[in-house]
Structures are given as structure tokens and as C-alpha cells.
Design an enzyme around this catalytic site. Sequence first.
Site, mmCIF file in Angstrom:
data_model
loop_
_atom_site.group_PDB
_atom_site.id
_atom_site.type_symbol
_atom_site.label_atom_id
_atom_site.label_comp_id
_atom_site.label_asym_id
_atom_site.label_seq_id
_atom_site.Cartn_x
_atom_site.Cartn_y
_atom_site.Cartn_z
ATOM 1 N N LYS A 1 -0.635 4.935 4.478
ATOM 2 C CA LYS A 1 -1.539 3.992 5.167
ATOM 3 C C LYS A 1 -1.073 3.789 6.604
ATOM 4 C CE LYS A 1 -3.808 -0.507 4.807
ATOM 5 N NZ LYS A 1 -5.147 0.034 5.102
ATOM 6 N N HIS B 1 0.840 -1.205 0.000
ATOM 7 C CA HIS B 1 0.000 0.000 0.000
ATOM 8 C C HIS B 1 0.872 1.251 0.000
ATOM 9 C CE1 HIS B 1 -3.317 -2.695 1.195
ATOM 10 N NE2 HIS B 1 -4.102 -1.748 0.725
#
Length: 265
Positions: A158, A154
Site C-alpha cells: 500500500k 494494510h
Amino acid sequence: MGTSSAHRVLVLGPSGRMGCAVIEAASQHPALRVSAAVDRESAAGVGAPAIGAPEVIVTSDITAGLDHADVYVDFTTPDATEHAARAATVRRRPAVIGTTGLTPQALRAIDDLAKVAPVVVAANFSLGVNLLLGLARTAARVLDGWDAEVAEIHHNRKRDAPSGTALAIARAIAAGRGQDYDAVKRHARDGDVGPRPPGEIGVIALRGGDIIGEHTAYFFGEHERIELSHRATDRAIFARGAVHAAAWVVGKPPGRYDMLAVLGL
Ligand code: NAD
């Protein structure tokens, strides 16, 4: 554009990556109308028209927001999700919740809401990932004795790790094998951890750049390997799934539903 008979939707976190995408998707849904947008008090855009729904002024008042909505969509933080679920419980408001890394308190607040209203909770609202959950479960059931691991990537902003989706995939693998996930999970390896115990399920998280979300379930056998991968290239897939769930959930009996139920899978 939504019509006046459309379900009214409160969007939480309109300044966020997902909140923004949800407003855009809900504005295009024929059965929905964005009626309110609520952000934390210090967020950019509070007091101004919502981007993507200029007829709605963003506030920080969750109570008033819920009073002007038939359903709310929540992609925020665990604390905000807990707070919203508590306020929604008093008003019996249907909810669609996509926040990940939920705390035990937030999970309890969601359970309490689900006693009085229908609530869709999913770590991933894309059709592809929900199909992948079923495929991973089947693969785990069939591939007796193979080693299974999950990897996710990600973007660098995040907060939670491993991703909620990676955990859902790992739990699907455990379910396919009839294992208790908490007894076999391995969320990090560092140092002299010894040989890999049979039945362990490892999950690793990579972070960098602007990756929206990539997940792979690995199944390692003798001289062969299967990889089941999903790559998201636009947040719109999650937002479209969430607004589809919002239109679906209004009028359902109280209870907690997942995306498999919404998709009829
Ligand atoms: P983000 O940081 O861009 O947005 C979070 C938003 O929440 C911000 O606008 C913030 O101001 C708002 N917020 C914080 N406290 C609030 C409060 N008390 N009331 C209202 N709003 C509040 O994050 P993001 O990338 O949009 O992700 C949000 C969450 O959604 C994360 O947990 C992420 O993992 C999850 N997510 C889930 C899916 C899925 O399909 N389920 C997909 C993508 C992201």
C-alpha cells in the site's frame, strides 16, 4: 452474466488488485457489462484479453474506453484518477472512484466532473465500514471527554498512509464532536510530544504482509474502553460495493455522492 441492455462499464487498472476484483464483480452483476478495460501503457496485459472478461481487450486509450462506456470504475493512482476525471468531464461520464491518497489536483478534477456528471467517491466501498462510520460518529457524540484514536493495518504494497478509510473514520469522530478535523488531527507521534491534548484524534498506520484492511476506532474513558473494529478478508467486498454503486449512479443528476447515499443509509 450481463445482458445487452446492461450498462456498459469501463474498468481502469485491470492488472491491479482492485481492478481485477471489479471485473469479476461486474461480470456477475445482472445490470452491468464490462465493455472496456484501460491500464497504463506499460502495464502487464495491455493488448491482451482482460482476465475475467476475455471478450474485452485491454488498451491504454482512456478516450476510446470512455466512448464505449456508460460509467467507469476507478481504483488506480491519484495521477491516473485525475487524468481519467478530466477525460470524463469532456464526455460527461458517470464515475465510481475508489482511489485513495488523492492529491488536491485529483480532487479538483473530480469536483469538475461532478459538475457535469454523477460521481460516487468513497475511500471504502464495504457495507461494514460505512456502517462503522456512522457508529464512530455516534460514539464520539455520546462519549464526551473520552480520548479517540484510530489504528489501521494494510499489506506491505500500500502506497498512501494513513489509509483513506482511517481518515474517514477520524473525520467521522471529529464530526460527531463538532470539531474541525484538521485542527485536532495527529498523524504521527515521535519524541517528546508531551501529554496528549484533550480533543486530539490520533491516527496510526501499520504495514505488513497481505492484510487487505483492518481499522479500529478506540474510545478511551476512565476505567473503560470501546473498540469499534472492521476487518476485510477479501477485496470482493469493495468490488461488490463499487459495482453496486456503478449500477446505481447511471442516470442520477450530476453531483458528488458517497457510499452512504448509494446504500440508502
Ligand atoms: P494496485 O497497485 O494493485 O493497482 C493499481 C492499478 O492502477 C494497476 O493496475 C496500474 O497499472 C493501474 N494504473 C496506473 N496508472 C494508470 C493509468 N494511467 N490508467 C489506468 N490504470 C492505471 O492497487 P490496488 O490495491 O488495486 O489499489 C488501487 C487504489 O484503490 C489505491 O488507491 C487503494 O488505496 C484503493 N483502494 C480503495 C478501496 C475502496 O474501497 N475505496 C479498497 C481497496 C483499495
